[in-house]
Write an enzyme that holds these catalytic residues in place. Structure first.
Site, mmCIF file in Angstrom:
data_model
loop_
_atom_site.group_PDB
_atom_site.id
_atom_site.type_symbol
_atom_site.label_atom_id
_atom_site.label_comp_id
_atom_site.label_asym_id
_atom_site.label_seq_id
_atom_site.Cartn_x
_atom_site.Cartn_y
_atom_site.Cartn_z
ATOM 1 C CG ASP A 68 64.934 57.890 -4.301
ATOM 2 O OD1 ASP A 68 64.008 58.687 -4.036
ATOM 3 O OD2 ASP A 68 64.767 56.826 -4.928
ATOM 4 C CG ASP A 81 63.457 62.476 -2.498
ATOM 5 O OD1 ASP A 81 64.058 62.537 -1.408
ATOM 6 O OD2 ASP A 81 62.936 61.424 -2.932
ATOM 7 C CG ASP A 89 72.057 76.943 -8.569
ATOM 8 O OD1 ASP A 89 72.292 77.974 -9.224
ATOM 9 O OD2 ASP A 89 72.751 75.906 -8.639
ATOM 10 C CG ASP A 119 73.581 78.796 -13.805
ATOM 11 O OD1 ASP A 119 74.313 77.858 -13.460
ATOM 12 O OD2 ASP A 119 73.166 78.945 -14.970
ATOM 13 C CG HIS A 156 76.724 71.015 -10.758
ATOM 14 N ND1 HIS A 156 77.128 72.177 -10.137
ATOM 15 C CD2 HIS A 156 76.016 71.398 -11.844
ATOM 16 C CE1 HIS A 156 76.669 73.211 -10.819
ATOM 17 N NE2 HIS A 156 75.995 72.771 -11.865
ATOM 18 C CG ASP A 157 78.802 72.543 -14.132
ATOM 19 O OD1 ASP A 157 77.873 71.763 -14.422
ATOM 20 O OD2 ASP A 157 78.617 73.744 -13.864
ATOM 21 C CD GLU A 171 78.682 78.906 -13.043
ATOM 22 O OE1 GLU A 171 79.233 77.836 -13.325
ATOM 23 O OE2 GLU A 171 77.543 79.206 -13.444
HETATM 24 C C1 NOJ Z 1 76.290 76.520 -15.093
HETATM 25 C C2 NOJ Z 1 75.779 75.327 -14.351
HETATM 26 O O1 NOJ Z 1 76.634 75.070 -13.286
HETATM 27 C C3 NOJ Z 1 75.689 74.199 -15.347
HETATM 28 O O2 NOJ Z 1 75.433 72.971 -14.732
HETATM 29 C C4 NOJ Z 1 74.638 74.550 -16.349
HETATM 30 O O3 NOJ Z 1 74.626 73.584 -17.384
HETATM 31 C C5 NOJ Z 1 74.896 75.917 -16.976
HETATM 32 N N1 NOJ Z 1 75.296 76.903 -16.026
HETATM 33 C C6 NOJ Z 1 73.653 76.425 -17.646
HETATM 34 O O4 NOJ Z 1 72.717 76.814 -16.689
#
Ligand code: NOJ
Length: 542
Positions: free
Chosen positions: A23, A31, A100, A201, A317-318, A243
């Site tokens: 930040d 940011d 992305d 994505d 991040h998932d 992805e």
């Molecule tokens: C995959 C992304 O990596 C995830 O963070 C997101 O919730 C879903 N696609 C939906 O866009």
């Protein structure tokens, strides 16, 4: 004729989740200016590209994966000027910015959807996926990834729209050529702005056929992707990654066909789903079947050799933090973080480093559900409570698999809020930041950071990392991950102890004359033995 080797075969990508990175204005949210301020750090690490999770305008229902304007920056992250500066400043450091692209769905606040809702004859109506119906009688029983049905009723239209993710993420209808053209124009616009690549994505879900309950791998999927690639990516020299949770090796060869007809590479998750109970949800975890992990990674290495290209990752991040998941985030945090990196970076493909992985950042255990922000976690919590799971069970699932493990703020130093913000962070910092932070790592030549730096340098120095073939060794061994790569008369051994015990390893004697390229212990150990989480890479010419 040998295909000219693509530059990105030697590249390493770093993923930034912008709201948690740095930040710069004290509002508690990372940011774009914050990223610019940290470019020197990334340059030092040695990466070639940044995959930037979405910064476009968005109501942030799914932290930016719900885009309401693909050609504008969300004010919480800055403005287009900042974005242009980021692209330019990164370029000076030889770092490309990968945008992305969330093209399976938009936000319900996108102008297209607002128009689409106005009437069935509105030109934008067909940009989304609708079914006529009656209130309360859903077109079918399909569920959304974030819980609840995949259909949402719009009374004014007496229609349902389809959403594979949240209600605020209506699916786009790729069958509509006008929509596709708008998407291509938008991508070309980003290319003109200087985007160095793109991450796509859930691209395997764009060709859905809800009437047949098909979400991923729909019949027109590769036709759509080839058109997308031809109309956009092939007009530039980009790095692109799709992805695809539903990819098997055959499909991956299409996504990453060396003829460039789709993407540079695929980002698939088979290896990351092995510690999940078969046929159940990700929250239903089981211990990692280690031998299966080796077999799986080996399968991908051999299947794609010379006919495709894979992404190498443990984190994004998932996903929860790998050192907590398959390493040891207590006594052997540093050793196991380095070991996991060794195994991954020794393979063929493009390595991805998720922010903080290079510090050995760990999962977090917040006491209360209120400290969690992720829509997936919150929905699951409610759903499972209703189904009768105990609070303790649910929290354990969150601690083990929750996406917020990856989303706690980046740990820069041991000052308040880990140097991430001077304000109140949008999500609490992991309390271990006083121990685990970038400042400390940079002061210590044995840190995880410098180990990653070395792995990146090795990939650049020795072509065998990018080009060598792959052979798994000790296939059935329950403790050791070992493989050999071979290229132009040279062999390289990667060997790693996945346990906290000292274990014998016959390979060490065989390779004792090899040159040690990297090792996560600085002193010699007992002959023929691997110490807890010990790993090394040996090189040998013959
Ligand atoms: C995959 C992304 O990596 C995830 O963070 C997101 O919730 C879903 N696609 C939906 O866009």
């Amino acid at each position: 004729m040998e295909e000219q080797k693509k530059w990105w075969r030697n590249a390493v990508v770093y993923q930034i989740y912008p709201r948690s990175f740095q930040d710069s204005n004290g509002d508690g949210i990372g940011d774009i200016q914050g990223i610019i301020d940290r470019l020197d750090y990334l340059k030092k690490l040695g990466i070639d590209a940044i995959w930037l999770s979405p910064v476009c305008r968005s109501p942030q229902d799914d932290n930016g994966y719900d885009i309401s304007d693909y050609q504008d920056i969300d004010p919480m992250f800055g403005n287009m000027n900042d974005m242009e500066r980021l692209i330019a400043e990164a370029k000076k450091c030889n770092i490309r910015i990968m945008i992305d692209l969330v093209l399976n769905h938009s936000s319900d606040e996108h102008r297209w959807f607002q128009e689409a809702k106005k009437g069935k004859d509105n030109p934008y109506h067909d940009y989304y996926v609708w079914r006529d119906g009656e209130e309360g009688v859903l077109p079918n029983d399909m569920g959304s990834v974030f819980g609840g049905p995949a259909w949402e009723w719009v009374p004014e239209l007496k229609q349902y729209y389809f959403h594979q993710f949240s209600v605020k993420q209506p699916d786009l209808n790729w069958e509509n050529p006008k929509l596709r053209k708008e998407i291509y124009d938008m991508i070309l616009w980003w290319m003109e702005k200087g985007a160095g690549g793109f991450r796509l994505d859930v691209i395997d879900q764009i060709a859905k056929e809800p009437d047949q309950k098909i979400t991923n791998n729909g019949p027109r999927l590769h036709e759509f992707i080839r058109e997308l690639s031809k109309e956009t990516f092939q007009k530039g020299d980009l790095i692109t990654v799709g992805e695809a949770w539903g990819a098997d090796t055959e499909r991956a060869k299409l996504y990453s066909n060396p003829d460039g007809s789709e993407f540079s590479m695929v980002f698939q998750f088979e290896h990351m789903m092995l510690d999940q109970e078969a046929g159940k949800e990700k929250w239903d975890f089981c211990p990692l079947p280690f031998v299966k992990l080796k077999q799986n990674l080996a399968k991908w290495q051999t299947a794609l050799f010379e006919c495709g290209w894979n992404s190498l990752f443990w984190n994004n991040h998932d996903l929860p933090r790998i050192v907590s998941r398959w390493g040891n985030d207590k006594e052997y945090r540093v050793e196991s973080a380095k070991m996991l990196a060794t195994v991954l970076h020794g393979m063929q493909g493009t390595p991805y480093i998720y922010q903080g992985e290079e510090l050995g950042m760990t999962n977090v255990r917040f006491e209360s559900i209120d400290q969690y922000q992720d829509i997936e976690i919150r929905n699951m919590y409610k759903e499972r409570l209703q189904k009768g799971y105990s609070e303790a069970e649910i929290m354990e699932s969150i601690y083990t698999k929750g996406r917020d493990n990856a989303r706690t703020p980046m740990q820069w130093d041991d000052s308040v809020n880990a140097g991430f913000t001077t304000g109140i962070p949008w999500m609490e910092v992991n309390p271990n930041y006083t121990e685990i932070n970038a400042e400390k790592a940079l002061e210590n030549e044995n840190s995880v950071f410098y180990y990653y730096q070395k792995l990146i340098q090795l990939r650049k120095e020795y072509d065998i990392f990018a080009e060598g073939d792959f052979r798994l060794l000790l296939e059935e061994d329950e403790n050791i991950f070992a493989y050999v790569r071979e290229y132009q008369g040279k062999q390289m051994l990667v060997v790693a102890n996945f346990t906290e015990n000292t274990v014998p390893c016959t390979l060490l004697k065989e390779w004792q004359d090899g040159e040690v390229l990297i090792c996560n212990y600085s002193e010699d150990g007992e002959e023929g033995m691997l110490r807890p989480y010990e790993s090394a890479i040996y090189l040998c010419g013959f």
